[in-house]
Design a protein around this motif. Structure first.
Motif, PDB file in Angstrom:
ATOM      1  N   UNK A  50       0.826  -1.203   0.000  1.00 25.80           N
ATOM      2  CA  UNK A  50       0.000   0.000   0.000  1.00 25.80           C
ATOM      3  C   UNK A  50       0.867   1.262   0.000  1.00 25.80           C
ATOM      4  N   UNK A  51       0.402   2.285  -0.707  1.00 29.82           N
ATOM      5  CA  UNK A  51       1.143   3.552  -0.773  1.00 29.82           C
ATOM      6  C   UNK A  51       1.203   4.231   0.596  1.00 29.82           C
ATOM      7  N   UNK A  52       2.149   5.134   0.752  1.00 29.30           N
ATOM      8  CA  UNK A  52       2.261   5.929   1.964  1.00 29.30           C
ATOM      9  C   UNK A  52       1.041   6.838   2.054  1.00 29.30           C
ATOM     10  N   UNK A  69      11.532   1.072  12.518  1.00 31.94           N
ATOM     11  CA  UNK A  69      10.284   0.692  11.854  1.00 31.94           C
ATOM     12  C   UNK A  69       9.076   1.391  12.474  1.00 31.94           C
ATOM     13  N   UNK A  70       9.263   2.022  13.627  1.00 30.05           N
ATOM     14  CA  UNK A  70       8.213   2.786  14.302  1.00 30.05           C
ATOM     15  C   UNK A  70       8.842   4.021  14.929  1.00 30.05           C
ATOM     16  N   UNK A  71       8.007   4.957  15.332  1.00 31.45           N
ATOM     17  CA  UNK A  71       8.497   6.067  16.134  1.00 31.45           C
ATOM     18  C   UNK A  71       8.803   5.546  17.531  1.00 31.45           C
ATOM     19  N   UNK A 111       4.121   6.810   7.108  1.00 33.70           N
ATOM     20  CA  UNK A 111       3.690   5.413   7.140  1.00 33.70           C
ATOM     21  C   UNK A 111       2.637   5.128   6.074  1.00 33.70           C
ATOM     22  N   UNK A 112       2.378   3.834   5.839  1.00 28.14           N
ATOM     23  CA  UNK A 112       1.341   3.435   4.882  1.00 28.14           C
ATOM     24  C   UNK A 112       0.141   2.791   5.578  1.00 28.14           C
ATOM     25  N   UNK A 113      -0.107   3.186   6.820  1.00 28.91           N
ATOM     26  CA  UNK A 113      -1.200   2.602   7.591  1.00 28.91           C
ATOM     27  C   UNK A 113      -1.717   3.640   8.580  1.00 28.91           C
ATOM     28  N   UNK A 119       2.134  -0.509  10.141  1.00 23.83           N
ATOM     29  CA  UNK A 119       2.439  -0.174   8.762  1.00 23.83           C
ATOM     30  C   UNK A 119       3.935  -0.090   8.520  1.00 23.83           C
ATOM     31  N   UNK A 120       4.275   0.189   7.276  1.00 23.33           N
ATOM     32  CA  UNK A 120       5.666   0.344   6.870  1.00 23.33           C
ATOM     33  C   UNK A 120       6.081   1.797   7.021  1.00 23.33           C
TER      34      UNK A 120
END
Length: 147
Positions: A50-52, A69-71, A111-113, A119-120
């Motif tokens: 999925x796109x950002x 991968x996360x804040x 992110x893409x979520x 998400x990524x």
């Protein structure tokens, strides 16, 4: 010919009080993380993943590293309010309105979520503390350039 592809970014963070008066502004470079580079490579070949679509802010000033991968301390996430492309630069815009992510904000990510800590992650950065009051807004314009 030896050609190398470079992906870099910068963002503008603007802090507005409850009267919509600009009280602080800063420009910061960012880090395109490993998962973000993998995401870009995957999108060249396919329409998945999925796109950002979202930006998040948080309160952890730990220096970003490629493996993030996360804040470190996500406080709020919003959908992009704008997305544009000019030449080789993609610009994402997001507004964190009053009531979203109140407190000391000093990190951001793309992110893409829509879900917190999911998400990524494409990019992460840390910046000087922004003391966001309950009625304040933070507006971020994030440029990602390919050269």
């Amino acid at each position: 010919m030896d050609e190398k592809l470079s992906i870099t970014g910068t963002l503008s963070v603007k802090h507005y009080n409850e009267s919509n008066v600009l009280i602080h502004s800063q420009e910061i470079p960012n880090l395109v993380v490993t998962s973000g580079k993998s995401h870009i490579a995957s999108r060249i070949n396919s329409d998945t993943p999925t796109i950002m679509s979202h930006m998040a802010i948080g309160g952890d000033s730990t220096t970003p590293v490629a493996g993030d991968t996360t804040l470190g301390g996500e406080m709020g996430r919003v959908a992009f309010s704008s997305v544009s492309v000019a030449a080789n630069t993609l610009t994402y815009g997001a507004t964190f309105p009053g009531g979203t992510a109140t407190g000391t904000v000093n990190e951001a990510g793309i992110f893409n979520n829509s879900g917190n800590n999911s998400g990524t992650m494409l990019c992460r950065t840390v910046f000087a503390d922004v003391n966001k009051g309950a009625s304040d807004a933070v507006v971020i314009a994030w440029n990602v350039s390919v050269s």
